[in-house]
Design a protein around this motif. Structure first.
Motif, PDB file in Angstrom:
ATOM      1  N   HIS A  19       0.828  -1.211   0.000  1.00 42.29           N
ATOM      2  CA  HIS A  19       0.000   0.000   0.000  1.00 42.29           C
ATOM      3  C   HIS A  19       0.866   1.267   0.000  1.00 42.29           C
ATOM      4  O   HIS A  19       0.601   2.216  -0.746  1.00 42.29           O
ATOM      5  N   LEU A  20       1.920   1.291   0.820  1.00 45.13           N
ATOM      6  CA  LEU A  20       2.779   2.466   0.919  1.00 45.13           C
ATOM      7  C   LEU A  20       3.564   2.705  -0.369  1.00 45.13           C
ATOM      8  O   LEU A  20       3.885   3.853  -0.706  1.00 45.13           O
ATOM      9  N   ARG A  21       3.883   1.641  -1.084  1.00 44.92           N
ATOM     10  CA  ARG A  21       4.575   1.826  -2.358  1.00 44.92           C
ATOM     11  C   ARG A  21       3.626   2.419  -3.405  1.00 44.92           C
ATOM     12  O   ARG A  21       4.057   3.166  -4.276  1.00 44.92           O
ATOM     13  N   ARG A  22       2.371   2.071  -3.254  1.00 46.61           N
ATOM     14  CA  ARG A  22       1.374   2.564  -4.203  1.00 46.61           C
ATOM     15  C   ARG A  22       0.888   3.956  -3.842  1.00 46.61           C
ATOM     16  O   ARG A  22       0.586   4.793  -4.707  1.00 46.61           O
ATOM     17  N   ALA A  29       8.267   9.351  -5.454  1.00 46.54           N
ATOM     18  CA  ALA A  29       7.424   8.840  -6.538  1.00 46.54           C
ATOM     19  C   ALA A  29       6.760   7.529  -6.143  1.00 46.54           C
ATOM     20  O   ALA A  29       7.420   6.585  -5.691  1.00 46.54           O
ATOM     21  N   ALA A  30       5.441   7.482  -6.268  1.00 46.36           N
ATOM     22  CA  ALA A  30       4.694   6.257  -6.008  1.00 46.36           C
ATOM     23  C   ALA A  30       4.838   5.310  -7.188  1.00 46.36           C
ATOM     24  O   ALA A  30       5.154   5.734  -8.313  1.00 46.36           O
ATOM     25  N   THR A  31       4.604   4.025  -6.937  1.00 40.69           N
ATOM     26  CA  THR A  31       4.693   3.036  -8.003  1.00 40.69           C
ATOM     27  C   THR A  31       3.699   1.922  -7.732  1.00 40.69           C
ATOM     28  O   THR A  31       3.327   1.681  -6.576  1.00 40.69           O
TER      29      THR A  31
END
Length: 561
Positions: free
Chosen positions: A155-158, A167-169
């Motif tokens: 979730h935190l990466r997104r 930058a989110a991924t």
């Protein structure tokens, strides 16, 4: 009871080998062998040949002779003779032999009880029908928290409050690899904390099979190898846990639905997941699957956490909907169909379609196969064993602990109950006090509670005063750019004594123990407000909320004392 004198043994391991050899003799139901005393005590069938017993021992290189024993009473059955041996003139725990304790189960309550009973000088026979370790380590707390943590990372990466600068991924999730990592840690902990400990303790004998009561001092164990054994005991602890309860929805039993057990070992993430349930297990897993990629819909018969303070359910519902999880309140499935690999749920609001269906509507005690009535053990309407604060059942020699009882279903409650049960089984008298029992739900934000809610206090005739502090007043939450949730304190009116705390915050589980200790210490909210709390911690929210009973915290500096 038949007694043997045995010479030649040099250690407890020798005694264990002798016990195994004797129990392989036809007609031997159970054996207890003491290296220290050089004796064996056996429950046998009347037709058992004495020469077969001595020959079994001789085959190991030791010598066995029959001891003087009371004359046999041909009119009395084997059970009567054994009870005569354990009667008033020879109480368990005396000088002749250690107390014989049977423990049914091998989870948190069972292990805590077994180890404490051995510490108190007893010999324990532990009986497990399935995988050693019970629910928590195998199919409950441990694997679910690993999955929840992995989902949190995904979730935190997104998405995070810092996406403008980091930058989110979209993460590439390999569920099969996550599952392998999860299961490896489960296996590691089971071996370290359960199997290894049992294997290394000579005072604990483990039987793999299913037990039921013959009467109030004996069990029949159907071993997994197909044989059967009678286990006599002075005291017995029932710690058989609970299993997922399945609601009587037409069509459900005919479908391949998931419970938490199947969901946690799935090596795929379904595209669409429907969840029936509105409390701990349902919501923890619903959010985890959503964060790993599922489109999740929750069907709640009432509202989320409807048994708690309403503000808890409202806060969690808002957080879930903000993540894209669909929460259908006051919604029930009246029919379930599984057609061409798809679930079709009929509700009053129309049909809902999903690829997988998770049922998480509570857990039912594992008591139905125990023949508790044969031992005089009373259960409630739900099948849970009724116990007092000392874990005593309605049968004097039988105790119970953990999820098979009417206690709260938390592993730390089970372990504490098991320890206290063992103390009481071995002559002590201690109770389990649950008045300041903390509870945590590992959603995000987490839900943590201890003591009274306003409704509970009113129900018990306690006049209360409460304050709710939103997290936009907590510096740690502001620094995290995450102000979802609240902290609420409930005090006894007049005295100001803290009697309850409810929190919905990130990492609420890390602050609730401080609240529990404050309640246990009978602190007032003013005394809590006067304590030193480290700045920029979430637990400082307890102090700030306590200050709101007398101040407007919006008018205080960041770390005003």
């Amino acid at each position: 009871m038949t007694h043997l004198k045995i010479t030649g043994m040099t250690c407890d391991s020798c005694a264990e080998h002798v016990k195994e050899a004797l129990e392989r003799v036809p007609g031997v139901q159970s054996a207890f062998v003491s290296y220290a005393k050089g004796t064996a005590q056996l429950a046998i069938e009347p037709s058992t040949l004495p020469d077969a017993l001595t020959a079994a021992v001789a085959g190991l290189g030791y010598k066995a002779t029959l001891s003087d024993a009371p004359p046999a009473d041909n009119r009395a059955g084997l059970l009567d003779k054994i009870r005569g041996w354990t009667g008033a003139a020879d109480k368990p725990g005396g000088n002749e032999r250690p107390l014989q304790v049977a423990v049914i189960g091998s989870g948190g309550a069972a292990m805590a009880a077994a180890l404490k009973a051995v510490e108190q000088g007893a010999h324990v026979t532990l009986i497990e029908r399935g995988t050693v370790g019970g629910t928590c380590v195998n199919i409950g707390c441990v694997p679910s928290k690993i999955m929840i943590r992995a989902a949190h990372i995904a979730h935190l990466r997104r998405e995070s409050p810092f996406d403008s600068g980091i930058a989110a991924t979209v993460p590439a999730t390999d569920r099969s690899k996550l599952l392998a990592q999860q299961q490896a840690r489960v296996d590691e902990l089971r071996h370290a904390k359960y199997e290894g400990i049992l294997d290394g303790n000579p005072a604990i004998t483990v039987l793999h099979g299913e037990a039921h009561f013959k009467d109030d001092q004996s069990l029949v164990v159907r071993l997994n190898d197909g044989s059967e054994r009678v286990v006599m005991f002075d005291r017995c602890l029932v710690a058989t846990g609970a299993s997922p309860a399945v609601p009587p929805i037409p069509g459900l039993k005919e479908s391949p639905y998931w419970t938490s057990t199947e969901a946690l070992v799935s090596d795929t993430i379904p595209k669409r997941l429907a969840v029936i349930g509105s409390s701990v297990v349902a919501l923890e897993l619903a959010q985890a699957f959503a964060r790993l990629g599922s489109q999740v819909t929750i069907l709640a018969r009432s509202t989320l956490f409807f048994r708690e303070d309403p503000v808890i359910g409202e806060a969690v519902t808002a957080a879930f909907r903000a993540e894209g999880i669909e929460v259908l309140e006051h919604t029930q499935a009246s029919q379930v169909a599984h057609v061409d690999g798809e679930y079709v749920l009929t509700t009053a609001h129309g049909e809902l379609r999903a690829d997988k269906l998770l049922i998480a509507t509570g857990r039912a005690p594992n008591t139905h196969s125990l023949a508790l009535e044969a031992a005089g053990v009373v259960v409630n309407a739900q099948g849970a064993i009724v116990i007092d604060k000392g874990m005593r059942t309605s049968s004097p020699n039988i105790y119970a602990a953990g999820d098979c009882t009417d206690q709260p279903q938390f592993v730390y409650v089970a372990a504490a109950a098991g320890t206290r049960a063992a103390i009481n089984m071995t002559g002590g008298d201690v109770a389990l006090d649950l008045t300041a029992m903390p509870a945590v739900v590992f959603t995000d934000p987490q839900v943590a509670t201890v003591g009274y809610s306003e409704v509970d206090a009113h129900h018990d005739g306690i006049e209360s005063d409460s304050r709710l502090l939103t997290l936009d007043n907590v510096p740690r939450a502001l620094a995290n750019f995450d102000t979802r949730g609240f902290i609420k304190l409930v005090a006894e009116a007049g005295s100001g004594r803290l009697i309850g705390v409810q929190a919905v915050t990130p990492e609420a589980g890390e602050l609730i123990q401080t609240a529990a200790l404050a309640i246990r210490a009978r602190l007032t909210v003013q005394e809590l407000a006067d304590q030193l709390f480290p700045y920029l911690t979430m637990v400082e929210g307890l102090k700030l909320c306590a200050q709101t009973f007398t101040k407007d915290v919006k008018q205080l500096s960041c770390c005003a004392g």
